[in-house]
Design a protein around this motif. Structure first.
Motif, mmCIF file in Angstrom:
data_model
loop_
_atom_site.group_PDB
_atom_site.id
_atom_site.type_symbol
_atom_site.label_atom_id
_atom_site.label_comp_id
_atom_site.label_asym_id
_atom_site.label_seq_id
_atom_site.Cartn_x
_atom_site.Cartn_y
_atom_site.Cartn_z
ATOM 1 N N UNK A 306 0.896 -1.171 0.118
ATOM 2 C CA UNK A 306 -0.068 -0.065 0.072
ATOM 3 C C UNK A 306 0.797 1.461 0.109
ATOM 4 N N UNK A 307 0.791 2.146 -0.700
ATOM 5 C CA UNK A 307 1.384 3.326 -0.866
ATOM 6 C C UNK A 307 0.428 4.512 -0.384
ATOM 7 N N UNK A 312 -0.159 10.857 5.128
ATOM 8 C CA UNK A 312 -0.588 9.543 6.104
ATOM 9 C C UNK A 312 0.642 9.152 6.541
ATOM 10 N N UNK A 313 1.816 9.164 5.590
ATOM 11 C CA UNK A 313 3.077 8.532 5.857
ATOM 12 C C UNK A 313 3.937 9.461 7.012
ATOM 13 N N UNK A 372 13.992 2.527 -1.563
ATOM 14 C CA UNK A 372 12.839 2.095 -2.695
ATOM 15 C C UNK A 372 13.278 0.658 -3.210
ATOM 16 N N UNK A 373 14.574 0.287 -3.624
ATOM 17 C CA UNK A 373 15.018 -0.885 -3.777
ATOM 18 C C UNK A 373 14.448 -1.983 -2.853
ATOM 19 N N UNK A 374 14.464 -1.796 -1.535
ATOM 20 C CA UNK A 374 13.903 -2.614 -0.609
ATOM 21 C C UNK A 374 12.531 -2.761 -0.423
ATOM 22 N N UNK A 375 11.738 -1.894 -1.386
ATOM 23 C CA UNK A 375 10.407 -1.929 -1.177
ATOM 24 C C UNK A 375 9.805 -1.289 -0.128
ATOM 25 N N UNK A 376 10.606 -0.352 0.565
ATOM 26 C CA UNK A 376 10.129 0.190 1.816
ATOM 27 C C UNK A 376 9.725 1.614 1.516
ATOM 28 N N UNK A 377 8.767 2.265 2.495
ATOM 29 C CA UNK A 377 8.401 3.634 2.313
ATOM 30 C C UNK A 377 9.355 4.599 2.549
#
Length: 479
Positions: A306-307, A312-313, A372-377
Motif C-alpha cells: 500500500x502506498x 499519512x506517511x 525504494x530498492x527494498x520496497x520500503x516507504x
C-alpha cells in the motif's frame, strides 16, 4: 522504620535516617514540591513520615520540632478538598497521625482538628465497605501504611512480585517488612539503596499506581459496576509479575529486544523518578507503545504493498522514528523540574513534532534509493509517486529539503521564544539534537556508514587540532 536484625532499637537502614537528618527543608518540611508556591498533601505526608521515623529511632529532636510545627501550620490543607489528594491519603495520613500520638508526638493544633482528621480514615473505610472484597483488599494492601491493623499480612504477601516488592512500591514493601519478615522484600529494599543511595524513588521498576488510582476513582463515583471487566483485568494483573512468562515471546529475537527495552526504560525511569521526586515511568512506556504501533502500521503497509499519501506517511513515520524518546529521559536530568503539564503542553508537542519531522525527512533524503530498492516507504519516493509524473526523485528531494529548512527555522524560533512554558534548557536539547541529525546525515546515512561515523568521532577525540597560523590567501602575495 524497619528494625535491625540484631536489635529492635536500631534501624536496619541507618543511612536512610541520616539522610532524613541532613535533608530537612528550611520551612521544616521534607520533600520537593513541584510547584513551590504552595504546600501539597504529598509534602505533609512525607514530612509526617520523616518525623515519625526520627522519633522511633530517638534522634533529631530539633528536626522533629520543626517538622511538627510545619505540619501544624499547614494542617488545614489536609481537609481542603480543592487540593489534589494523593491515592490512599485519607487512610494513610490519619493512621500516621494516630501512630505519632501513640509514640508521644504532640502537634501544635487543637484537639478538634486532630479529631476531624482521624474521622477521614473512618469515612474512607466506610466507603470501602460496599466494594467487592478483591478490590478492597488490593487497595488496602497497596496503601499498607494506612491499614496496618486491618490486614492479614499472610494474605498481603500474595501480592509480592518476583523482584521481592509489593506493588513495586518501596514504602508498601517496607510497611509489610515491619509486620512480617521476608528475605526477598529485604533484598528488594537493599537493592534500591545500593542503586540510588539513601533516597529511593517513589516506585521501582514500575507500579500500578495509575491503574489502582483509576479503580479507586471509579469506585468513589459509584460507577465501578459499569467497568467490571476492566477492573477485574487490573486486579488480575496485580496478582501477576510485571515480567512476561518465558513462553510469552514469539521468538528469541523478540525476547532479546523486549528484555533490553524493558530493562532500559525501567532503569532510566527509576533514576529519573528519583531526580524528579515523582513517578515518571508511565510516559515513556506509553510513547514506546505508540511508536511500536506505528512501526507495525508501516510493516502492514509494506506487506500489503500500500502506498499511503505523504500526509499519512508523515503522521505515522514521525512517531515510528522515536527520536523524541531518545531525548525524553535526558530532559529529566537537566536540573529542571519537568512536570507532566509541560510535556503535554502544545508548545512541547510542537517542539517534538518539528524535531521528529526534521529527522525523518533527513533520513528519507539519504536513504531513498536503498529503501525504494527494498520496497520500503519513503517520503521522497511517495512525493514523486503521487505527483503523477510531475516530479522526479531529484525534484522531490528538493521539495523535501525545502520542508526541512522551514521546519528548522520554526524550531529555532520556538527555542528562542521568551514567553515559554517549556524551560530553555529543555528547548535547547531539541535544537542540539537537530544539529546532531544534520551532522549524522550530512553526506550519507550515518546509520549505515559506521566507518565514517567512527572516523569522525576519532577525529574529534584523538587527532590534534590543526591550527591555521596565517592567512593562506596572503601566502602567495608578493613581498
Amino acid at each position: 522504620m524497619v528494625p535491625s536484625s540484631t536489635s529492635l532499637q536500631a534501624p536496619y537502614f541507618p543511612q536512610c535516617v541520616e539522610w532524613i537528618m541532613q535533608n530537612q527543608q528550611d520551612n521544616g518540611s521534607w520533600g520537593i514540591n513541584e510547584f513551590a508556591s504552595s504546600v501539597s498533601k504529598d509534602i505533609l505526608l512525607s514530612t509526617l513520615a520523616c518525623v515519625i521515623a526520627l522519633k522511633k529511632w530517638n534522634v533529631g529532636l530539633e528536626q522533629i520540632w520543626r517538622g511538627l510545627h510545619f505540619i501544624g501550620r499547614n494542617m488545614p490543607i489536609v481537609m481542603d478538598e480543592q487540593i489534589t489528594t494523593p491515592n490512599g491519603f485519607n487512610l494513610t495520613f490519619p493512621s500516621m497521625i494516630r501512630l505519632a500520638i501513640q509514640i508521644g508526638l504532640e502537634f501544635p493544633v487543637r484537639q478538634a482538628d486532630v479529631d476531624e482528621i482521624l474521622r477521614l480514615r473512618e469515612m474512607e473505610l466506610k466507603r470501602l465497605e460496599g466494594e467487592k472484597y478483591s478490590a478492597r483488599e488490593t487497595y488496602l494492601s497497596y496503601v499498607a501504611d494506612g491499614s496496618v491493623n486491618l490486614l492479614d499480612w499472610n494474605e498481603v504477601m500474595k501480592f509480592q512480585r518476583k523482584n521481592g516488592s509489593l506493588f513495586n512500591s518501596p514504602s508498601t514493601t517496607a510497611a509489610a517488612l515491619v509486620q512480617k519478615y521476608d528475605d526477598n522484600a529485604l533484598q528488594y529494599l537493599q537493592f534500591l539503596l545500593n542503586t540510588f543511595g539513601s533516597a529511593v524513588p517513589l516506585t521501582y521498576p514500575r507500579n500500578i499506581y495509575y491503574q489502582l488510582s483509576m479503580l479507586d476513582t471509579l469506585q468513589k463515583l459509584g460507577i465501578s459496576h459499569r467497568f467490571s471487566s476492566e477492573i477485574n483485568g487490573i486486579l488480575d494483573r496485580t496478582y501477576r509479575w510485571d515480567e512476561p512468562r518465558e513462553d510469552a515471546f514469539h521468538s528469541e529475537q523478540v525476547k532479546i529486544l523486549y528484555t533490553a527495552l524493558y530493562s532500559t526504560v525501567n532503569h532510566l525511569g527509576a533514576k529519573a523518578s528519583a531526580v524528579q521526586n515523582r513517578d515518571v515511568t508511565q510516559l515513556p512506556v506509553e510513547m514506546w507503545q505508540k511508536g511500536m504501533r506505528c512501526m507495525m502500521t508501516e510493516s502492514e503497509w509494506q506487506r500489503a504493498k500500500y502506498a499511503p499519501t505523504v500526509e499519512e506517511y508523515m503522521a505515522n513515520s514521525t512517531v515510528s522514528i522515536v527520536v523524541d524518546l531518545m531525548l525524553l529521559p535526558a530532559k529529566y536530568f537537566l536540573g529542571e523540574m519537568i512536570s507532566d503539564y509541560m510535556v503535554k503542553h502544545e508548545e512541547y508537542n510542537e517542539l517534538r513534532r518539528l524535531m521528529s519531522t526534521i529527522c525523518r525527512l533527513l533520513n528519507d533524503t539519504r536513504t531513498v534509493e536503498r529503501e525504494s530498492a527494498a520496497g520500503k516507504l519513503n517520503s521522497v519516493a511517495l512525493l514523486a509517486l503521487h505527483s503523477g509524473g510531475f516530479l522526479s526523485i531529484e525534484e522531490a528531494q528538493k521539495v523535501v529539503n525545502k520542508s526541512i529548512a522551514e521546519c528548522r527555522r520554526e524550531l529555532l524560533q520556538l527555542v528562542l521564544r521568551e514567553d515559554s512554558v517549556v524551560p530553555r534548557s529543555c528547548k535547547e536539547l531539541f535544537w542540539k539534537h537537530c544539529k546532531t541529525a544534520f551532522w549524522f546525515y550530512f553526506q550519507a546515512d550515518g546509520l549505515t556508514s559506521p566507518k565514517e561515523m567512527v572516523a569522525e568521532v576519532n577525529a574529534l577525540f584523538n587527532e590534534p587540532l590543526k591550527l591555521q597560523t596565517s592567512n593562506p590567501s596572503l601566502s602567495d602575495q608578493p613581498k
